[in-house]
Design a protein around this motif. Structure first.
Motif, PDB file in Angstrom:
ATOM      1  N   PHE A 149      17.697  25.295  21.100  1.00 31.01           N
ATOM      2  CA  PHE A 149      18.231  24.428  20.057  1.00 31.01           C
ATOM      3  C   PHE A 149      18.117  22.958  20.467  1.00 31.01           C
ATOM      4  CE2 PHE A 149      20.113  28.505  19.413  1.00 31.01           C
ATOM      5  CZ  PHE A 149      20.322  28.633  18.037  1.00 31.01           C
ATOM      6  N   TRP A 188      13.061  17.665  13.606  1.00 30.28           N
ATOM      7  CA  TRP A 188      14.019  18.686  14.027  1.00 30.28           C
ATOM      8  C   TRP A 188      15.318  17.971  14.379  1.00 30.28           C
ATOM      9  CZ3 TRP A 188       9.910  21.085  17.706  1.00 30.28           C
ATOM     10  CH2 TRP A 188       9.102  21.984  16.975  1.00 30.28           C
ATOM     11  N   THR A 239      19.492  19.451  21.049  1.00 30.02           N
ATOM     12  CA  THR A 239      20.825  18.949  21.396  1.00 30.02           C
ATOM     13  C   THR A 239      20.931  17.432  21.319  1.00 30.02           C
ATOM     14  OG1 THR A 239      20.172  18.982  23.734  1.00 30.02           O
ATOM     15  CG2 THR A 239      21.368  20.903  22.889  1.00 30.02           C
ATOM     16  N   GLY A 242      20.916  20.453  16.439  1.00 30.66           N
ATOM     17  CA  GLY A 242      21.419  21.727  15.942  1.00 30.66           C
ATOM     18  C   GLY A 242      20.336  22.645  15.440  1.00 30.66           C
ATOM     19  N   THR A 243      19.124  22.115  15.249  1.00 28.04           N
ATOM     20  CA  THR A 243      18.015  22.930  14.763  1.00 28.04           C
ATOM     21  C   THR A 243      17.562  23.913  15.834  1.00 28.04           C
ATOM     22  OG1 THR A 243      17.214  21.171  13.331  1.00 28.04           O
ATOM     23  CG2 THR A 243      15.632  22.878  13.925  1.00 28.04           C
ATOM     24  N   LYS A 244      17.313  25.131  15.431  1.00 28.40           N
ATOM     25  CA  LYS A 244      16.742  26.119  16.334  1.00 28.40           C
ATOM     26  C   LYS A 244      15.225  26.003  16.262  1.00 28.40           C
ATOM     27  CE  LYS A 244      16.327  31.079  17.214  1.00 28.40           C
ATOM     28  NZ  LYS A 244      16.714  32.433  16.758  1.00 28.40           N
TER      29      LYS A 244
END
Length: 234
Positions: A78, A33, A80, A36-38
């Motif tokens: 998300f 992940w 960070t 920026g990945t949710k």
């Protein structure tokens, strides 16, 4: 973007929050992940990990505390960062004992001087009791002796009546204890003298009780510098 559903096995029933936190942390730090990945929703994560939503919620809270994820109102959670932010206790555990001791010396010398200026009758009683415990602990194990020694130093810091100093000293205690026990074990300092440092500690207690701030600071500075030199020699 929504992260992929992880091909993970269900977790064991023990320490579920810790295991869930570690599993999710691995997905983030490995780059599965990216920043920026949710993350998938709580329900999806709970199903994948085989735990309840409350466990997932606690795990996400731990990851947020490490600076890895952030919840955005109405949008989700998300990624960070992919490298966890070290908290102060973690940094202390990973630091060299000599580095910790140098900072400890700075704090404690000031604390001893303040203690001499601010000590109360109850503080003096506590200091004398702590000195007695240290003296009696000389007949015990190295760990018992270190615990009694640290308790005496903690009583000096407490007599300074500065909650910030007390809080900082408390943060150092786990690392200090391990370093001092290791020092005694490796150097065998108490083999010849089980009462190692008794005279200097008794003089410190006396100086604080008399209200002699200069003497208290000088005595403690000398004692801590000698211990630091021993640590560097091991």
């Amino acid at each position: 973007m929504i992260g992929p559903v992880m091909p993970l096995d269900a977790l064991r029933p023990s320490s579920l929050v810790d295991q869930a936190t570690q599993r999710l942390r691995e997905e983030i730090t490995s780059g599965t992940w990216a920043v920026g990945t949710k993350l998938p929703g709580e329900t999806a994560l709970a199903s994948t990990l085989g735990v309840g939503r409350s466990t997932v919620r606690e795990a996400l809270r731990a990851l947020a505390g490490a600076g890895l994820v952030q919840a955005r109102q109405g949008a989700g959670v998300f990624v960070t960062a992919t490298t966890p932010r070290e908290d102060w206790p973690t940094r202390l555990r990973q630091s060299a004992i000599t580095d910790i001791y140098e900072v400890r010396a700075m704090l404690e010398v000031e604390a001893a001087q303040l203690a001499a200026q601010r000590r109360t009758p109850d503080d003096v009683i506590a200091l004398n009791d702590a000195m007695d415990r240290r003296r009696h602990a000389a007949a015990g194990t190295n760990a018992e002796f270190v615990d009694a020694d640290i308790s005496l130093h903690a009583a000096v810091v407490a007599a300074a009546h500065n909650p910030v100093l007390t809080g900082l000293f408390t943060e150092f205690l786990p690392s200090l204890r391990k370093g001092l026990v290791d020092l005694l074990e490796l150097a065998g300092l108490r083999a010849a003298d089980p009462h190692d440092g008794e005279d200097s500690h008794a003089a410190l207690v006396d100086a604080v009780a008399r209200g002699d701030a200069d003497a208290a600071g000088d005595i403690l500075r000398t004692e801590l510098e000698q211990t630091l030199a021993r640590l560097k020699a091991v």
